[in-house]
Design a protein around this motif. Structure first.
Motif, mmCIF file in Angstrom:
data_model
loop_
_atom_site.group_PDB
_atom_site.id
_atom_site.type_symbol
_atom_site.label_atom_id
_atom_site.label_comp_id
_atom_site.label_asym_id
_atom_site.label_seq_id
_atom_site.Cartn_x
_atom_site.Cartn_y
_atom_site.Cartn_z
ATOM 1 N N SER A 355 -25.910 52.903 48.832
ATOM 2 C CA SER A 355 -25.743 54.343 48.971
ATOM 3 C C SER A 355 -26.502 55.142 48.594
ATOM 4 C CB SER A 355 -24.149 54.508 48.550
ATOM 5 O OG SER A 355 -23.270 53.465 49.073
ATOM 6 N N LEU A 358 -29.038 56.044 51.517
ATOM 7 C CA LEU A 358 -28.725 55.955 52.875
ATOM 8 C C LEU A 358 -29.341 57.344 53.355
ATOM 9 C CD1 LEU A 358 -27.062 54.929 54.960
ATOM 10 C CD2 LEU A 358 -25.028 55.824 54.273
ATOM 11 N N GLU A 362 -31.663 57.565 56.726
ATOM 12 C CA GLU A 362 -31.228 58.243 58.064
ATOM 13 C C GLU A 362 -32.342 58.604 58.993
ATOM 14 O OE1 GLU A 362 -28.280 61.661 59.716
ATOM 15 O OE2 GLU A 362 -29.563 61.937 57.999
ATOM 16 N N LEU A 377 -24.241 46.882 65.256
ATOM 17 C CA LEU A 377 -23.988 46.828 63.507
ATOM 18 C C LEU A 377 -23.296 45.495 63.341
ATOM 19 C CD1 LEU A 377 -24.020 48.368 61.101
ATOM 20 C CD2 LEU A 377 -21.873 49.380 61.785
ATOM 21 N N ILE A 387 -21.563 53.386 57.048
ATOM 22 C CA ILE A 387 -22.826 53.724 58.061
ATOM 23 C C ILE A 387 -22.297 54.554 59.169
ATOM 24 C CG2 ILE A 387 -24.195 52.472 59.858
ATOM 25 C CD1 ILE A 387 -24.717 50.205 57.890
ATOM 26 N N SER A 431 -24.495 45.322 57.773
ATOM 27 C CA SER A 431 -23.486 46.378 56.828
ATOM 28 C C SER A 431 -23.135 45.364 55.667
ATOM 29 C CB SER A 431 -22.601 47.060 57.810
ATOM 30 O OG SER A 431 -21.733 46.074 58.248
#
Length: 459
Positions: A355, A358, A362, A377, A387, A431
């Motif tokens: 995290s 993240l 992006e 995903l 996500i 993920s």
């Protein structure tokens, strides 16, 4: 005197919580006020006269218009004052559009975010109210009196009860907003047994703020009522009264409070009883902290005026700073991302390593969208929710090994069996953080080529 336009939040017109800043403006300018709410600000401003009025400067306090709206103003010397708690959902790409404008931040976390983005006209100011010297309780008791104003549905009595030891508590006073209990959607009334055991009393909206202040003055402990703040006038005033603050370990509170020194901080995900025995000395230190910050704040008026009046130079936005961070991350610069994600996504601690990065990633993920028609995903758990919360436009659909999830949707994206992966050669974004190695091995065993797999697991 120069003419300035001040766009402010309508709620502040009633609470006067931004008056400290308005006082500085009125001392130095002829100020026109326009009060509105963020959700209708664009429409109301377009229907007004202020777009084309020839102001010397414009200040927008907690009203962060879209960049396209900002460009419509005749005066382009615009200073934006966003609030940390209001702008948590903005991503890097959204923030980057504001690079031509000036920012005053009352949150160090938000200031750091914009600084890392490369926004040049960006300053941080820490505000503190006046010290109050006549509000400490005259007699010292080993058991404390607690004040709690419930302003959040999730930060409620059941949570507070886990933070306090009943043997250290003399009484609890709970304040709510609405006069009629049934009209207060946030209020959670304690059980009758708790009301008796903790000696709980109640109050509702006061016509005179002094009545509320008197309640706070008569307590030892002030419970910070929300998980996050833009500035945090309520807890700052309580610190100025010399009260011991109990607060989530989140901005802006943890930008003022050091746990066990001038307040008590807790992890909302790991609630354990706090030791209240040193509340008196902690409260005294809290007031000293506010006194020191107030002395510094009182020297900042010239800096504020100079910043507001300085026009920004046009320059091409450079994303190299973000690219550098993608390859050479420094965790001490990125602590604020952790705070953001605690509030937005509620992800578990195992996912926090990912995290932290993240927002930076992006941009990379968006570039993948340009190179591929769709991205798939893998997984539909906590990581997938995280996500999808940030980059839903990139994801075409999800795949999962759990048969029970097939045919369901997560944030509008359908979940398919693993065999769906063989219908095309699109990239597969994992993920499942913390066990990506095993997942990659299993995918390769069934014939998925490594060049299709995107792994963002940094653990």
């Amino acid at each position: 005197m120069k003419n300035i336009l001040y766009l402010g939040h309508s709620f502040h017109q009633k609470t006067k919580s931004t008056q400290f800043f308005i006082d500085i403006l009125e001392k130095n300018y002829n100020v026109d006020f326009f009060w509105t709410l963020p959700r209708v600000a664009s429409m109301e401003i377009k229907n007004s006269y202020i777009w084309q009025k020839d102001y010397d400067c414009i200040v927008m306090f907690q009203i962060l218009l879209d960049v396209n709206d900002l460009k419509q103003f005749k005066c382009q010397n615009i200073t934006l004052i966003p609030m940390y708690d209001n702008e948590l959902n903005k991503t890097y790409s959204q923030w980057s559009k504001y690079y031509e404008y000036k920012f005053i931040n009352f949150s160090k976390s938000l200031y750091n975010k914009l600084k890392i983005l490369g926004i040049r006209h960006n300053i941080y100011l820490q505000y503190a109210p006046n010290i109050v010297t006549d509000c400490q309780k005259k007699e010292y008791k080993t058991k404390v009196d607690i004040f709690f104003w419930q302003r959040s549905k999730s930060l409620n009595w059941e949570l507070i009860k886990k933070l306090i030891n009943k043997s250290q508590v003399n009484s609890v006073h709970i304040h709510r907003i609405e006069a009629k209990e049934t009209n207060d959607l946030w209020f959670q009334k304690p059980k009758e047994s708790d009301i008796t055991e903790f000696n709980i009393t109640f109050s509702s909206w006061f016509n005179d703020k002094d009545e509320l202040i008197d309640k706070i003055k008569n307590c030892d402990i002030f419970i910070q009522p929300r998980y996050n703040e833009g500035i945090g006038q309520a807890f700052l005033e309580a610190m100025a009264y010399g009260k011991c603050i109990i607060s989530p370990d989140l901005p802006t509170m943890n930008e003022y409070i050091t746990h066990g020194v001038n307040g008590l901080l807790y992890n909302p995900k790991d609630l354990i009883p706090l030791d209240l025995s040193n509340h008196k000395i902690i409260g005294e230190r809290a007031r000293n902290t506010i006194s020191q910050i107030k002395n510094i704040w009182d020297t900042k008026e010239e800096k504020i005026i100079n910043f507001i009046e300085t026009s920004t130079s046009k320059h091409k936005h450079d994303f190299s700073n973000i690219k550098k961070l993608e390859t050479n991350l420094k965790n001490e610069e990125l602590n604020f991302f952790l705070d953001d994600l605690k509030l937005i996504s509620g992800v578990s601690s195992k996912s926090m390593i990912f995290s932290l990065q993240l927002n930076q990633l992006e941009k990379t993920l968006n570039s993948l969208k340009k190179e591929n028609d769709t991205i798939i995903l893998y997984g539909s758990g906590t990581g997938a929710k995280l996500i999808l919360g940030f980059i839903p436009e990139i994801i075409s659909y999800l795949v999962d090994i759990d048969d029970k999830k097939h045919g369901n949707k997560l944030f509008g994206k359908e979940i398919f069996p693993i065999k769906k992966l063989f219908e095309n050669n699109n990239k597969i974004l994992l993920s499942v953080f913390g066990r990506s190695i095993e997942v990659i091995q299993s995918l390769e065993e069934i014939g998925i080529t490594p060049n299709r797999i995107i792994c963002l697991d940094l653990s």
